[in-house]
Design a protein around this motif. Structure first.
Motif, PDB file in Angstrom:
ATOM      1  N   LEU A   1      -5.849   1.391   6.953  1.00  0.00           N
ATOM      2  CA  LEU A   1      -6.017   2.850   6.897  1.00  0.00           C
ATOM      3  C   LEU A   1      -5.411   3.392   5.605  1.00  0.00           C
ATOM      4  CD1 LEU A   1      -5.068   3.588  10.612  1.00  0.00           C
ATOM      5  CD2 LEU A   1      -7.363   3.618   9.609  1.00  0.00           C
ATOM      6  N   ASN A   2      -4.276   2.811   5.185  1.00  0.00           N
ATOM      7  CA  ASN A   2      -3.654   3.219   3.925  1.00  0.00           C
ATOM      8  C   ASN A   2      -4.584   2.958   2.744  1.00  0.00           C
ATOM      9  OD1 ASN A   2      -1.377   3.919   5.377  1.00  0.00           O
ATOM     10  ND2 ASN A   2      -0.225   2.088   4.821  1.00  0.00           N
TER      11      ASN A   2
ATOM     12  N   TRP B   1      -2.127  -0.821   7.363  1.00  0.00           N
ATOM     13  CA  TRP B   1      -2.346  -1.070   5.934  1.00  0.00           C
ATOM     14  C   TRP B   1      -3.807  -0.822   5.551  1.00  0.00           C
ATOM     15  CZ3 TRP B   1      -5.944  -4.526   4.459  1.00  0.00           C
ATOM     16  CH2 TRP B   1      -6.240  -5.582   5.326  1.00  0.00           C
TER      17      TRP B   1
ATOM     18  N   THR C   1       0.853  -1.182   0.000  1.00  0.00           N
ATOM     19  CA  THR C   1       0.000   0.000   0.000  1.00  0.00           C
ATOM     20  C   THR C   1       0.894   1.238   0.000  1.00  0.00           C
ATOM     21  OG1 THR C   1      -0.098   0.048   2.420  1.00  0.00           O
ATOM     22  CG2 THR C   1      -1.830  -1.181   1.283  1.00  0.00           C
ATOM     23  N   THR C   2       0.287   2.396  -0.171  1.00  0.00           N
ATOM     24  CA  THR C   2       1.014   3.659  -0.058  1.00  0.00           C
ATOM     25  C   THR C   2       0.704   4.247   1.305  1.00  0.00           C
ATOM     26  OG1 THR C   2       0.830   4.027  -2.437  1.00  0.00           O
ATOM     27  CG2 THR C   2       1.321   5.954  -1.065  1.00  0.00           C
ATOM     28  N   GLY C   3       1.749   4.520   2.081  1.00  0.00           N
ATOM     29  CA  GLY C   3       1.565   5.093   3.410  1.00  0.00           C
ATOM     30  C   GLY C   3       0.771   6.383   3.331  1.00  0.00           C
ATOM     31  N   ARG C   4      -0.290   6.477   4.110  1.00  0.00           N
ATOM     32  CA  ARG C   4      -1.177   7.643   4.021  1.00  0.00           C
ATOM     33  C   ARG C   4      -0.502   8.920   4.493  1.00  0.00           C
ATOM     34  NH1 ARG C   4      -2.000   4.902   8.347  1.00  0.00           N
ATOM     35  NH2 ARG C   4      -2.584   5.828  10.330  1.00  0.00           N
ATOM     36  N   ARG C   5       0.483   8.815   5.371  1.00  0.00           N
ATOM     37  CA  ARG C   5       1.207   9.999   5.840  1.00  0.00           C
ATOM     38  C   ARG C   5       2.559  10.148   5.155  1.00  0.00           C
ATOM     39  NH1 ARG C   5       0.835   9.350  12.144  1.00  0.00           N
ATOM     40  NH2 ARG C   5      -0.596   7.641  11.828  1.00  0.00           N
ATOM     41  N   SER C   6       3.267   9.035   4.995  1.00  0.00           N
ATOM     42  CA  SER C   6       4.619   9.092   4.445  1.00  0.00           C
ATOM     43  C   SER C   6       4.656   9.108   2.927  1.00  0.00           C
ATOM     44  CB  SER C   6       5.423   7.880   4.933  1.00  0.00           C
ATOM     45  OG  SER C   6       4.933   6.690   4.315  1.00  0.00           O
ATOM     46  N   GLY C   7       3.627   8.522   2.288  1.00  0.00           N
ATOM     47  CA  GLY C   7       3.646   8.386   0.835  1.00  0.00           C
ATOM     48  C   GLY C   7       4.583   7.278   0.360  1.00  0.00           C
TER      49      GLY C   7
ATOM     50  N   ALA D   1      -7.307   5.506   2.466  1.00  0.00           N
ATOM     51  CA  ALA D   1      -6.811   6.770   1.926  1.00  0.00           C
ATOM     52  C   ALA D   1      -6.456   6.667   0.452  1.00  0.00           C
ATOM     53  CB  ALA D   1      -5.588   7.232   2.725  1.00  0.00           C
ATOM     54  N   GLN D   2      -5.943   5.517   0.029  1.00  0.00           N
ATOM     55  CA  GLN D   2      -5.505   5.299  -1.357  1.00  0.00           C
ATOM     56  C   GLN D   2      -5.794   3.855  -1.731  1.00  0.00           C
ATOM     57  OE1 GLN D   2      -4.890   5.270  -4.627  1.00  0.00           O
ATOM     58  NE2 GLN D   2      -3.768   7.159  -4.253  1.00  0.00           N
TER      59      GLN D   2
END
Length: 157
Positions: free
Chosen positions: A89-90, A87, A50-56, A93-94
């Protein structure tokens, strides 16, 4: 035989704690084998990135799954802990992610299951890993998120 034993042990609190300690090694083995060996090959497993929702940044996690047609169904049980796994939550978000399973890597779109679809997918998941029922109790009865990961055909991203 080992899968049956593993399913039985999955209900114990110590099992979840022990497995959480092994996740980094499982993640490494899954990456080195392109998802061919995850969870010691005992249960149907994949690596989701996944893409980290805060870190990207990309974040990879080994997960048990069940098949639903051409899709993969995963659950954010977090081994019965009271909080949702990062994961999941990620994915909220994405919803674009990547899956490695059976030596193949491909993009997927994640959809949070709700209503009757969630109930149907829950039954599939519990048939594969009965301890999910225990995890709901252990997590204080919170609803555990279920995602349906649909592969994205090449060229349509």
């Amino acid at each position: 035989m080992m899968a049956t034993l593993t399913r039985r042990l999955g209900h114990h609190r110590w099992f979840g704690a022990a497995v959480r300690l092994l996740v980094p090694a499982d993640r490494l083995i899954g990456r080195l084998t392109s998802g061919r060996v995850v969870a010691l090959g005992l249960l149907p497993s994949l690596i989701i990135t996944t893409t980290g929702r805060r870190s990207g940044q990309p974040r990879s996690n080994p997960l048990l799954y069940v098949s639903d047609g051409d899709a993969y169904v995963v659950i954010g049980s977090n081994w019965g802990q009271p909080h949702q796994p990062a994961w999941s939550l990620n994915l909220l978000a994405q919803p674009a992610a990547e899956v490695a399973v059976g030596g193949r890597r491909f993009p997927v779109h994640a959809a949070l299951a709700t209503g009757a679809e969630r109930d149907r997918l829950w039954r599939l998941l519990v048939a594969e890993w009965p301890a999910y029922q225990t995890y709901v109790q252990r997590a204080g009865g919170r609803e555990i998120r279920i995602f349906r990961l649909t592969p994205i055909p090449p060229g349509s991203a």
